[in-house]
Design an enzyme around this catalytic site. Structure first.
Site, PDB file in Angstrom:
ATOM      1  CD  GLN A   6      -2.788  -0.966   2.569  1.00  0.00           C
ATOM      2  OE1 GLN A   6      -2.617  -1.876   3.360  1.00  0.00           O
ATOM      3  NE2 GLN A   6      -3.622   0.040   2.830  1.00  0.00           N
ATOM      4  CG  PHE A  53      -8.501  -5.946   3.832  1.00  0.00           C
ATOM      5  CD1 PHE A  53      -9.631  -5.343   3.296  1.00  0.00           C
ATOM      6  CD2 PHE A  53      -8.120  -7.182   3.340  1.00  0.00           C
ATOM      7  CE1 PHE A  53     -10.361  -5.959   2.286  1.00  0.00           C
ATOM      8  CE2 PHE A  53      -8.845  -7.804   2.327  1.00  0.00           C
ATOM      9  CZ  PHE A  53      -9.980  -7.196   1.806  1.00  0.00           C
ATOM     10  CD  GLU A  56      -1.397   2.651   6.442  1.00  0.00           C
ATOM     11  OE1 GLU A  56      -2.496   2.112   6.661  1.00  0.00           O
ATOM     12  OE2 GLU A  56      -1.135   3.808   6.808  1.00  0.00           O
ATOM     13  NE  ARG A  87      -8.344   7.383  10.990  1.00  0.00           N
ATOM     14  CZ  ARG A  87      -9.079   8.284  10.315  1.00  0.00           C
ATOM     15  NH1 ARG A  87     -10.404   8.277  10.408  1.00  0.00           N
ATOM     16  NH2 ARG A  87      -8.510   9.176   9.545  1.00  0.00           N
ATOM     17  NE  ARG A 133     -12.949  -1.973   4.408  1.00  0.00           N
ATOM     18  CZ  ARG A 133     -13.455  -2.753   3.458  1.00  0.00           C
ATOM     19  NH1 ARG A 133     -13.348  -4.057   3.548  1.00  0.00           N
ATOM     20  NH2 ARG A 133     -14.070  -2.225   2.423  1.00  0.00           N
ATOM     21  CG  PHE A 164      -5.698   3.691  10.927  1.00  0.00           C
ATOM     22  CD1 PHE A 164      -4.768   2.933  10.256  1.00  0.00           C
ATOM     23  CD2 PHE A 164      -5.251   4.808  11.619  1.00  0.00           C
ATOM     24  CE1 PHE A 164      -3.420   3.272  10.261  1.00  0.00           C
ATOM     25  CE2 PHE A 164      -3.897   5.152  11.634  1.00  0.00           C
ATOM     26  CZ  PHE A 164      -2.987   4.376  10.952  1.00  0.00           C
ATOM     27  CB  THR A 219      -5.151  11.769  12.413  1.00  0.00           C
ATOM     28  OG1 THR A 219      -4.294  10.645  12.566  1.00  0.00           O
ATOM     29  CG2 THR A 219      -6.589  11.305  12.333  1.00  0.00           C
ATOM     30  CB  ALA A 264      -6.568   7.647   5.884  1.00  0.00           C
ATOM     31  CD  GLU A 308      -9.842   3.316   6.816  1.00  0.00           C
ATOM     32  OE1 GLU A 308      -9.767   4.483   6.394  1.00  0.00           O
ATOM     33  OE2 GLU A 308      -9.160   2.890   7.755  1.00  0.00           O
TER      34      GLU A 308
END
Ligand code: MTE
Ligand code: MOS
Length: 775
Positions: free
Chosen positions: A195, A226, A230, A308, A340, A342, A440, A509, A720
């Protein structure tokens, strides 16, 4: 243009023609890489001997941390994750050695011959153990508004509680994989299922001790990610590059399913303590909540995820006095990571469980108590971190869904059913989602694109986002086709490539299409601003009469024309050739940054999100209280995607997200033994939802007629938010369990609600019923 076309790779996925990393034809020189990992949750490496392994015929490299030419690091944010263990191991599954051999069997044999002496050390495996030892990952975080202690004191009613939420394995169909191909000099090309190609590029350069302009990372597509790719896809990418660099040959590492599940991190388990104060009507006055997460052995993205979670501890509800404490605990498990939502799901479940308990305490319908507490008009529109909830869409889906799902009528039928059946029970629940869109970490909200137009009138679009099945490329097709007025067959989406678009953020995100869509549009705007004057000049040169002005030009149906004088028309292709002959550049980069977002971590205040996505679900379940077997009878969803960029894709995201959430809430449970061994690391013991788990009656709708002024083509991010609609399923199961005691006693409940958890809750409830009657 009609954007409701299928996924750009749908046919290729079905026929098997889609090329995933494992399908790539490299050459006969390619070696098979293998990761040798720690069998101990915590141990000192006393000694190791690679001699015998290196002697095996067909083995080309056996490496330890000593063989790393660059920096032994692959932590994405904090440098606390060695590429290969050095001195100590901190979890089962931590990479210690790498092998490259001519076949998987030979690599396996070599791995078996590596001799290591470990001295086991005490391991911390759970949040509770970490708390007892004060083993924090970093400083505690806090967001606070109002006068929490005073408001709690003054509240007519108070409830306290503790909730555990479980880990979740990503279960992408394609396990972690990477092929690294060395070139001349320091060049290294890496095909990674990832990702975040730019971060892979940076880490590979760092580990190899070379420069980033020598490393190229390409991502055609992932077979699901998912969040699991990342940061942790970088590991396999770095290991394969290290082996390729050492051997001078292409090296592929593809993790076996069991190894993938053992090595990689999961969704963070949370331990949540809360206290809620409310009045007779069910209006919440104050909340104190502590979110404790199990970070695992390294930082990874744990603080962003915690943040988050904290931003979503209010979910859709206005809470005038709220204190949210967040902590990450360091344990001897693989580093937990993005999944997903997060952290959003863990944050939301805390307030959803509180509201459910408030309703049960007051003997009221929980859907009513929810609506009563929704964010509303001023002054009930400010979040605990100070952002105003603008374009609030909570009341609309609530009203519509209660109507269309015949909530009241079905509630009566369920009560009737429960009265008539001793062992079978039904339950139903509504749950809302308000999900903040933006990274964020504000600076991550940027994206780039590179759009090339060729002389045959075709277009090649490059952007920094990656395709993991979510349909980002399909949406970009739609955007590029619309902006250029071209049919989709004139456009091609390139594989994501760090050499084409540099310094990208992860596709995460949910903001892939928001950010990259805007960057692509920006590049196309630049190209049009170069092409249109050429076309205008051409029209005015060959036609007499009113002059064509740039603003009269339209691009549509593969044509460029003056919309006041439609005879002034030229094909897109002819216009391109004309531009080329006039020495006009037909290639442009595009760029986008999200405006006006910021957050002050120290103060816990700011505007971290560009906008919010809203959704709502009502789920009804059937429960057999003798076995814990449950089934979703019906789910109604109304979800807000603004003006959909592609309704078919968005519907897939809504349904898929919900079902993946149902997995987290019900059957997906990671179990470890007391030494830290993951006990269920294959599909025979780890239960993701399957066909039978889809609601028998699944009514999903996109909320229409509410464009989002803040994003590309008035759309909204969708990747998400629908995941968290599944909390309605968890709450519906609790409702069915509660029916065992005729809703007079409250069941004890945790997440996931596995058959075992349900059975124990039912038994415990029956026990309490007996005691209550006896007293
Ligand atoms: N959908 C599919 N089919 N496969 C995936 O891996 N990942 C999800 C979501 N939907 C995922 C998916 C996650 S975690 C995110 S953040 C978004 O897609 C990322 O893509 P987007 O930003 O383009 O929505
Ligand atoms: Mo998604 S968890 O932001 O990759």
């Amino acid at each position: 243009m009609d954007n409701n076309f299928p996924h750009e790779s749908a046919a290729k996925h079905v026929t098997g023609e889609a090329v995933f990393v494992d399908d790539m034809l490299i050459n006969e020189q390619m070696l098979c890489g293998r990761v040798v990992y720690s069998p101990h949750a915590h141990a000192r490496i006393k000694s190791f001997d690679l001699g015998a392994a290196r002697q095996v015929p067909g083995v080309h490299a056996v490496l330890s941390y000593q063989d790393i030419p660059g920096h032994n690091q692959m932590g994405p944010v904090v440098q606390d994750e060695p590429c290969l263990a050095e001195g100590e191991v901190h979890c089962i599954g931590q990479a210690v050695f790498l092998v490259a051999a001519e076949s998987g069997e030979i690599a396996f044999e070599a791995a078996r011959l590596i001799h290591v002496e470990y001295e086991p050390l005490e391991a911390i495996l759970t949040i509770e153990q970490a708390m007892a030892k004060n083993h924090l990952m970093g400083a505690e975080r806090k967001i606070e508004c109002g006068q929490v202690d005073q408001a709690l004191q003054e509240a007519p009613h108070r409830i306290r509680g503790r909730l555990h939420t479980g880990a979740q394995e990503h279960w992408y169909l394609e396990t972690q994989i990477s092929v690294a191909v060395p070139g001349e000099g320091d060049e290294m090309t890496v095909y990674s299922s990832n990702q975040h190609p730019s971060e892979a590029q940076a880490i590979i350069a760092d580990v190899l001790g070379i420069r980033r302009n020598d490393v190229r990372v390409e991502v055609r597509r992932m077979g699901g990610a998912f969040g699991g790719k990342e940061t942790q896809a970088n590991h396999v990418a770095a290991w394969s590059a290290l082996l390729a660099r050492t051997t001078g040959r292409p090296v592929k590492i593809r993790l076996f399913r069991d190894d993938d599940q053992i090595i990689t991190g999961k969704r963070h388990p949370f331990l949540i303590d809360y206290e809620v104060g409310f009045d007779e009507s069910g209006l919440i006055q104050a909340v104190h909540v502590e979110l404790n997460s199990n970070g695992g052995m390294a930082t990874d993205l744990s603080f962003a995820i915690l943040e988050r979670a904290m931003f979503h501890a209010d979910n859709a509800y206005f809470i005038p006095n709220m204190r949210i404490i967040g902590r990450v605990w360091k344990t001897n498990q693989p580093s937990n990571t993005a999944f997903r939502g997060f952290g959003g799901p863990q944050g939301m479940v805390s307030i959803e469980t509180m509201i459910d308990r408030v309703a049960r305490y007051l003997g009221r319908d929980a859907a009513e108590i929810r609506a009563l507490n929704f964010y509303g008009k001023e002054p009930r529109h400010i979040t605990p971190y100070g952002q105003a909830v603008e374009n609030n869409r909570l009341a609309i889906p609530h009203e519509r869904l209660i109507q269309s799902a015949e909530y009241q009528q079905r509630r009566r039928e369920i009560n009737q059913f429960n009265a008539e059946n001793e062992f079978y029970k039904k339950g139903m629940a509504l749950s809302p989602v308000k999900f903040g869109i933006s990274f964020t970490t504000s600076f991550l909200n940027q994206a780039g694109a590179l759009v090339n137009v060729y002389q045959d009138g075709t277009v090649l679009v490059n952007h920094g986002g990656t395709e993991m099945g979510q349909g980002l490329h399909t949406k970009i097709y739609g955007i590029a086709a619309d902006e250029f007025g071209l049919s989709a067959d004139r456009i091609r989406l390139n594989a994501t490539d760090t050499a084409k678009v540099p310094n990208t953020s992860a596709t995460a995100a949910s903001s892939g299409s928001d950010l990259n869509g805007m960057a692509v549009k920006n590049a196309i705007d630049i190209l049009k601003s170069r092409m249109i004057p050429v076309v205008v000049e051409h029209f005015n040169h060959i036609h007499t009469g009113n002059k064509t002005r740039p603003q009269d030009i339209r691009l549509h149906n593969n044509l460029i024309y003056d919309h006041h004088q439609p005879k002034r028309m030229i094909s897109f292709r002819e216009a391109v050739v004309m531009c080329y002959l006039k020495q006009i550049s037909l290639s442009a980069t595009g760029y986008y940054r999200t405006p006006d977002i910021h957050f002050d971590r120290e103060k816990g205040r700011g505007k971290p999100f560009h906008y919010y996505a809203f959704g709502m679900a009502i789920t009804e379940v059937f429960l057999d209280t003798l076995t814990g077997y449950h089934q979703i009878l019906r789910t109604d969803i109304l979800h807000d995607v603004g003006d959909s960029l592609n309704p078919a894709i968005d519907m897939g995201q809504i349904q898929g997200g919900y079902i993946q959430g149902v997995g987290w809430c019900t059957t997906e449970e990671c179990k470890w033994d007391e030494k830290g061994n993951l006990l269920n690391h294959s599909p025979d013991t780890y239960k993701i939802p399957s066909i039978q788990d889809i609601p028998k009656d699944f009514r999903c709708q996109i909320l229409e007629g509410y464009p989002n002024p803040k994003a590309i083509r008035k759309s909204k991010a969708v990747g998400e938010p629908p995941f968290m609609l599944a909390l309605s399923a968890w709450l519906a199961i609790k409702d069915a369990v509660s029916a065992v005691a005729d809703h007079r006693l409250e069941p004890h409940f945790s997440l996931p609600a596995t058959n075992e958890v349900i059975l124990l809750a039912v038994e415990e409830l029956r026990q309490r019923m007996k005691e209550t009657i006896l007293v």
